[in-house]
Design an enzyme around this catalytic site. Structure first.
Site, mmCIF file in Angstrom:
data_model
loop_
_atom_site.group_PDB
_atom_site.id
_atom_site.type_symbol
_atom_site.label_atom_id
_atom_site.label_comp_id
_atom_site.label_asym_id
_atom_site.label_seq_id
_atom_site.Cartn_x
_atom_site.Cartn_y
_atom_site.Cartn_z
ATOM 1 N N HIS A 267 42.117 28.464 32.435
ATOM 2 C CA HIS A 267 43.095 28.794 31.376
ATOM 3 C C HIS A 267 42.545 28.242 30.054
ATOM 4 O O HIS A 267 41.413 28.532 29.687
ATOM 5 C CB HIS A 267 44.436 28.192 31.811
ATOM 6 C CG HIS A 267 45.646 28.643 31.047
ATOM 7 N ND1 HIS A 267 45.638 29.629 30.103
ATOM 8 C CD2 HIS A 267 46.949 28.204 31.095
ATOM 9 C CE1 HIS A 267 46.860 29.792 29.610
ATOM 10 N NE2 HIS A 267 47.675 28.934 30.196
ATOM 11 N N HIS A 308 39.642 38.300 32.363
ATOM 12 C CA HIS A 308 41.047 38.010 32.075
ATOM 13 C C HIS A 308 41.922 38.711 33.096
ATOM 14 O O HIS A 308 41.597 39.820 33.527
ATOM 15 C CB HIS A 308 41.416 38.482 30.656
ATOM 16 C CG HIS A 308 42.670 37.844 30.154
ATOM 17 N ND1 HIS A 308 43.912 38.358 30.424
ATOM 18 C CD2 HIS A 308 42.867 36.709 29.449
ATOM 19 C CE1 HIS A 308 44.817 37.571 29.886
ATOM 20 N NE2 HIS A 308 44.216 36.562 29.292
ATOM 21 N N ASP A 366 38.507 32.536 24.573
ATOM 22 C CA ASP A 366 37.838 31.236 24.660
ATOM 23 C C ASP A 366 36.320 31.331 24.512
ATOM 24 O O ASP A 366 35.650 30.308 24.407
ATOM 25 C CB ASP A 366 38.194 30.557 25.989
ATOM 26 C CG ASP A 366 39.649 30.139 26.015
ATOM 27 O OD1 ASP A 366 40.139 29.721 24.953
ATOM 28 O OD2 ASP A 366 40.290 30.249 27.062
HETATM 29 N N1 CMC Z 1 32.296 35.317 35.868
HETATM 30 C C1 CMC Z 1 31.902 35.941 37.000
HETATM 31 N N2 CMC Z 1 32.725 36.645 37.810
HETATM 32 C C2 CMC Z 1 34.013 36.725 37.431
HETATM 33 C C3 CMC Z 1 34.493 36.099 36.269
HETATM 34 C C4 CMC Z 1 33.590 35.374 35.473
HETATM 35 N N3 CMC Z 1 34.000 34.762 34.365
HETATM 36 N N4 CMC Z 1 35.823 36.330 36.156
HETATM 37 C C5 CMC Z 1 36.157 37.070 37.208
HETATM 38 N N5 CMC Z 1 35.082 37.319 37.996
HETATM 39 C C6 CMC Z 1 35.048 38.145 39.205
HETATM 40 C C7 CMC Z 1 35.673 37.391 40.373
HETATM 41 O O1 CMC Z 1 34.721 36.657 41.102
HETATM 42 C C8 CMC Z 1 36.279 38.519 41.171
HETATM 43 O O2 CMC Z 1 35.253 39.138 41.930
HETATM 44 P P1 CMC Z 1 35.583 39.778 43.369
HETATM 45 O O3 CMC Z 1 36.540 40.898 43.095
HETATM 46 O O4 CMC Z 1 34.261 40.230 43.857
HETATM 47 O O5 CMC Z 1 36.183 38.681 44.182
HETATM 48 C C9 CMC Z 1 36.713 39.537 40.108
HETATM 49 O O6 CMC Z 1 35.864 39.270 38.979
HETATM 50 C C10 CMC Z 1 38.154 39.390 39.685
HETATM 51 O O7 CMC Z 1 38.364 38.044 39.304
HETATM 52 P P2 CMC Z 1 39.642 37.206 39.685
HETATM 53 O O8 CMC Z 1 39.302 35.759 39.660
HETATM 54 O O9 CMC Z 1 40.248 37.742 40.941
HETATM 55 O O10 CMC Z 1 40.562 37.565 38.484
HETATM 56 P P3 CMC Z 1 41.781 36.738 37.994
HETATM 57 O O11 CMC Z 1 42.625 37.663 37.220
HETATM 58 O O12 CMC Z 1 42.412 36.013 39.133
HETATM 59 O O13 CMC Z 1 41.134 35.609 37.035
HETATM 60 C C11 CMC Z 1 40.256 34.505 35.152
HETATM 61 C C12 CMC Z 1 41.077 35.691 35.648
HETATM 62 C C13 CMC Z 1 40.404 34.410 33.637
HETATM 63 C C14 CMC Z 1 40.827 33.201 35.759
HETATM 64 C C15 CMC Z 1 38.774 34.684 35.554
HETATM 65 O O14 CMC Z 1 38.272 35.855 34.955
HETATM 66 C C16 CMC Z 1 37.919 33.472 35.178
HETATM 67 O O15 CMC Z 1 37.863 32.510 35.944
HETATM 68 N N6 CMC Z 1 37.243 33.502 33.984
HETATM 69 C C17 CMC Z 1 36.494 32.361 33.526
HETATM 70 C C18 CMC Z 1 37.431 31.336 32.920
HETATM 71 C C19 CMC Z 1 37.984 31.783 31.586
HETATM 72 O O16 CMC Z 1 37.274 32.242 30.708
HETATM 73 N N7 CMC Z 1 39.323 31.579 31.398
HETATM 74 C C20 CMC Z 1 40.002 31.878 30.151
HETATM 75 C C21 CMC Z 1 40.979 32.976 30.289
HETATM 76 S S1 CMC Z 1 41.593 33.617 28.716
HETATM 77 C C22 CMC Z 1 42.419 32.337 27.918
HETATM 78 C C23 CMC Z 1 43.498 31.681 28.679
HETATM 79 O O17 CMC Z 1 44.125 32.226 29.584
HETATM 80 O O18 CMC Z 1 43.781 30.539 28.358
#
Ligand code: CMC
Length: 431
Positions: A267, A308, A366
């Site tokens: 987050h 996201h 971010d």
């Molecule tokens: N790098 C590599 N792979 C990724 C990433 C990433 N940053 N983000 C998602 N994926 C992949 C993930 O492994 C999954 O793959 P699979 O379908 O093969 O299992 C797929 O994409 C979907 O990801 P998810 O984790 O199921 O998606 P989510 O909606 O649960 O998570 C997220 C969203 C923001 C937590 C995630 O994209 C992430 O961890 N990003 C990096 C951390 C980040 O930048 N967070 C800030 C978010 S925006 C500001 C805020 O909210 O405060």
């Protein structure tokens, strides 16, 4: 006109229920599952709330496929260009843009609540000098509840309003004090003649021994960052504040729970992690290696600042920040900042990669905010604190909306229990 419903049939009993379909102003319709629970006795399972609307709200709207973000109906790009953080705070809390008199009065109110009780300052001494400022924020903002406990009746709308104003006003003071504690410098009192962001910069960077002038470029950049961070509908921290508040808890304690949820790297903690990641990658020649790591399911590494839950096209805040990066770096003579160059290259390479294309992973807010904060001289462990100051506006707006709703009930999710079946206690000697 007949109302739209979905018919749900339980094949094991042939029982049917009609589920009302509810429409919002924009976005996907939602299905009211109340009759399913009542008449069929089923609950739904939706870990991570990927498909569940937890409430109805009139504050912020996101269209993740189009990359749209609206605060009270106004596009974020227009607010970023034409508004100020204080005006946006009024808009989020009130629902309408203020006229000049309303804006002046709101600004006066916020600026007159900036001081914190002298006793609260003593709390900082209890923290180790290298405590992470977010851990100090969690403790100190939570401790505000002790100062305003008896005077804050959550069922009194005027009390709620005062609590909201106090929180917005005191967050920069507490944030700056957390920073001063970590660098061993004396706290600086707020100067209410300065703007909201000017005051924050003054409290963070002035010392009693030297004259300090607020840099107008930094002040403006911070104000813009705060507009972009002010609200984002039912994200993890806002939902945490709502859940804590739904029990009728003290608002200062509720906001502290929001700060906790924001801190995680998935987050708001991602801005600090994104900058650390760029430093770790270090050079364009290493990008391919890190992209490969982020795609490897056995490796926990993720590209920080990418992806996201809602945005599957682009994050409009990231676009604004990308442009702002150019301006801020140019104005402080760092146009060729190698970290920014690296970020641009990383974005370019990732966006052409099949993995990121298929999974619709784009830079989020971010990814670029850390580079700007760094250029403004904000240390990386304060990045998420900056986010928390701005998001406080969203948190209190949602908290107020929820409590004012006569239909409010305590938030209480259900579960699918998969533990041991009921069994009898076995005495110690028989185990
Ligand atoms: N790098 C590599 N792979 C990724 C990433 C990433 N940053 N983000 C998602 N994926 C992949 C993930 O492994 C999954 O793959 P699979 O379908 O093969 O299992 C797929 O994409 C979907 O990801 P998810 O984790 O199921 O998606 P989510 O909606 O649960 O998570 C997220 C969203 C923001 C937590 C995630 O994209 C992430 O961890 N990003 C990096 C951390 C980040 O930048 N967070 C800030 C978010 S925006 C500001 C805020 O909210 O405060």
């Amino acid at each position: 006109m007949s109302k739209k419903t979905l018919t749900l049939t339980d094949n094991s009993t042939d029982k049917q229920v009609e589920l009302p379909v509810l429409n919002g102003t924009h976005g996907a319709s939602v299905v009211d599952i109340g009759p399913m629970v009542r008449d069929l006795g089923y609950f739904t399972l939706d870990p991570g709330f990927k498909a569940t609307a937890s409430c109805h709200s009139s504050i912020t709207y996101i269209d993740g496929d189009k990359g749209t973000l609206l605060y009270r109906g106004y596009p974020i790009e227009q607010l970023a260009k034409k508004s100020t953080f204080i005006e946006v705070a009024y808009l989020l809390l009130d629902g309408e843009l203020p006229n000049k008199t309303e804006l002046d009065s709101f600004q006066d109110i916020i600026l007159s609540h900036t001081m914190i009780n002298e006793s609260l300052k003593k709390l900082f001494d209890g923290f180790h000098h290298d405590a992470h400022p977010m851990s100090i924020m969690v403790g100190v903002v939570g401790a505000l509840s002790a100062f305003y406990h008896d005077s804050t009746d959550v069922n009194n709308s005027r009390h709620r309003e005062i609590a909201a104003h106090r929180l917005i006003a005191k967050m920069p003071t507490i944030a700056a004090a957390s920073y001063k504690h970590s660098v061993g410098q004396p706290f600086q009192y707020p100067k209410n003649s300065l703007s909201y962001c000017g005051n924050l910069l003054h409290m963070m960077f002035s010392t009693p021994c030297e004259k300090y002038e607020v840099d107008p470029v930094a002040e403006k950049a911070l104000d813009l960052l705060f507009i972009l961070h002010a609200d984002h509908e039912q994200n993890a921290s806002t939902s945490t504040v709502r859940l804590a508040g739904s029990s009728g808890a003290n608002p200062f304690a509720c906001i502290s729970s929001g700060i906790t949820a924001l801190w995680g790297p998935a987050h708001g903690g991602a801005n600090e992690s994104a900058l650390n990641m760029l430093n770790e990658i270090g050079d364009v020649s290493n990008i391919a290696k890190y992209i490969a790591k982020s795609k490897d399911k056995k490796d926990p590494f993720r590209l920080m600042g990418f992806g996201h839950r809602v945005y599957k096209n682009h994050d409009p805040r990231a676009r604004v920040l990308r442009n702002m990066c150019h301006e801020v770096l140019k104005s402080n003579g760092n146009s060729n900042d190698p970290l920014f160059e690296l970020a641009l290259r990383l974005e370019e390479i990732a966006l052409k990669d099949d993995y990121f294309i298929e999974k619709k992973l784009y830079p989020n807010v971010d990814f670029y905010s850390g580079i700007i904060y760094k250029a403004l001289g904000i240390p990386s462990n304060m990045f998420t604190v900056m986010f928390a100051i701005a998001r406080t506006v969203g948190w209190v707006a949602h908290w107020q909306e929820m409590i004012a709703d006569p239909a409010m009930v305590i938030g209480r999710p259900r579960q699918l229990y998969r533990g041991a079946a009921q069994r009898d206690y076995v005495g110690l000697g028989q185990r």
